[in-house]
Design an enzyme around this catalytic site. Structure first.
Site, PDB file in Angstrom:
ATOM      1  N   GLU A  89       0.846  -1.191   0.000  1.00 25.24           N
ATOM      2  CA  GLU A  89       0.000   0.000   0.000  1.00 25.24           C
ATOM      3  C   GLU A  89       0.891   1.253   0.000  1.00 25.24           C
ATOM      4  O   GLU A  89       1.955   1.268   0.616  1.00 25.24           O
ATOM      5  CB  GLU A  89      -0.884  -0.024   1.238  1.00 25.24           C
ATOM      6  N   CYS A 102      -4.793  -3.671   3.031  1.00 24.58           N
ATOM      7  CA  CYS A 102      -4.498  -3.338   4.417  1.00 24.58           C
ATOM      8  C   CYS A 102      -5.645  -3.619   5.401  1.00 24.58           C
ATOM      9  O   CYS A 102      -5.874  -4.764   5.785  1.00 24.58           O
ATOM     10  CB  CYS A 102      -4.026  -1.892   4.497  1.00 24.58           C
ATOM     11  N   LYS A 162     -10.258   0.257  -2.175  1.00 23.43           N
ATOM     12  CA  LYS A 162     -10.350  -0.223  -0.790  1.00 23.43           C
ATOM     13  C   LYS A 162     -11.719   0.066  -0.192  1.00 23.43           C
ATOM     14  O   LYS A 162     -12.200   1.206  -0.196  1.00 23.43           O
ATOM     15  CB  LYS A 162      -9.252   0.452   0.035  1.00 23.43           C
TER      16      LYS A 162
END
Length: 340
Positions: A100, A213, A172
């Site tokens: 990321e 993440c 995300k």
């Protein structure tokens, strides 16, 4: 997908050796992130050609998981990613997974927002060129993509093929709005908009389930990617904070691998990016039984670790413990309908 051989010569005690910053495989052609001309570069090209030929003879594709310390400098981060790409090619890998925020980590959320670009902009074009020049697939873990309005961007995972084309993108879904105990206050939603749908993509190492993440803490996403969308390799490119990484990083990664009976590839940011931000590191690859099969020797260094993605291992684990079938029966019991 193209296939590559299982070579356990790189694996020591169940985990693969890493390539550290400034040395190891593929470092001969790179000094401080810039390409060396002349004999060294020619030698590196020969090594890359040999690695490609060797990969074509192997049984299963080899993947490299990357670790780096991104900073607020596009050129410096691009140079680091390019060196890791060369290292991956020299190690016989078909794909490199980057973490990321691989392209930029600013000293504030507003600084990162100001650097956001469209996916057809000049910065992504440079990473497409890296993939094309190295003939290497790239998983670009979290790119600051221009968002739905001037106050928000998307945290976008981009998958490139070895010709430099964008295969798939994932925005995300779960944004990190947390006051970390003994750590920073991070409110991602102040400058980022959430994605709306899970994404899988076929690649040289099988079908990839794309996440970023903080998604790691939501197992239902990974189960959907695996059991409903056919993912074989789950990607978790991250910039975990040091406190949360120490407590939960490997635990969660191995849990996702075990419950989904899939490979998990977790590229990581590591070390101090600026005076306000530090990341945990410890990039790893986990197999479908939950064993760590690749990690860097130095959990905070810039470098790669490599492992072969043996898709028959997935079939074997799933055949011996048929979670998919048992999951369907469980759903019938607590949702009232099979597969609901």
């Amino acid at each position: 997908p193209a296939t590559v051989p299982l070579d356990r010569s790189r694996i020591r005690g169940g985990s693969c050796g890493g390539v550290g910053k400034g040395g190891g495989r593929g470092a001969a052609a790179w000094r401080g992130g810039s390409c060396v001309r002349g004999a060294a570069a020619s030698a590196a090209a020969s090594v890359a050609a040999m690695s490609t030929a060797q990969a074509a003879q192997r049984a299963w594709p080899r993947a490299a998981v990357g670790q780096m310390t991104s900073i607020g400098d596009h050129a410096a981060n691009l140079a680091t990613c390019s060196r890791l790409a060369q290292d991956a090619v020299s190690a016989g890998c078909s794909i490199l997974f980057l973490p990321e925020c691989f392209a930029f980590i600013g000293s504030s959320q507003q600084e990162s927002l100001a650097q956001a670009q469209p996916l057809d902009g000049p910065l992504m074009a440079k990473y497409c060129q890296v993939a094309r020049e190295h003939r290497l697939w790239l998983s670009l873990g979290g790119f600051h993509e221009c968002g739905p309005d001037p106050e928000h961007m998307y945290n976008t995972h981009v998958l490139l093929d070895d010709r430099g084309g964008i295969v798939e993108t994932y925005r995300k879904i779960h944004l990190f709005d947390v006051d970390v105990p003994n750590g920073p206050v991070l409110m991602e939603s102040r400058t980022a908009a959430p994605g709306r749908q899970p994404v899988v993509a076929d690649s040289c190492v099988g079908r990839i389930g794309m996440t970023v993440c903080y998604d790691l803490r939501f197992p239902e996403l990974y189960q959907k990617l695996t059991w409903e969308m056919g993912a074989q390799v789950l990607t978790v490119p991250s910039a975990f904070t040091k406190p949360t990484g120490e407590a939960h990083w490997e635990l969660l990664l191995r849990a996702r691998a075990v419950e989904c009976q899939s490979y998990v590839v977790a590229a990581a940011q590591a070390g101090r990016h600026n005076e306000r931000r530090e990341s945990y590191g410890h990039a790893i690859i986990v197999d479908p039984w939950g064993s760590v099969v690749a990690r860097l020797d130095d959990p905070h260094a810039t470098g790669i670790a490599v492992a072969d993605i043996n898709l028959s291992r997935i079939d074997s684990v799933r055949a011996k413990m048929p979670i998919a079938q048992h999951r369907a029966k469980g759903h019938a019991a607590y949702f009232g309908a099979v597969g609901k």
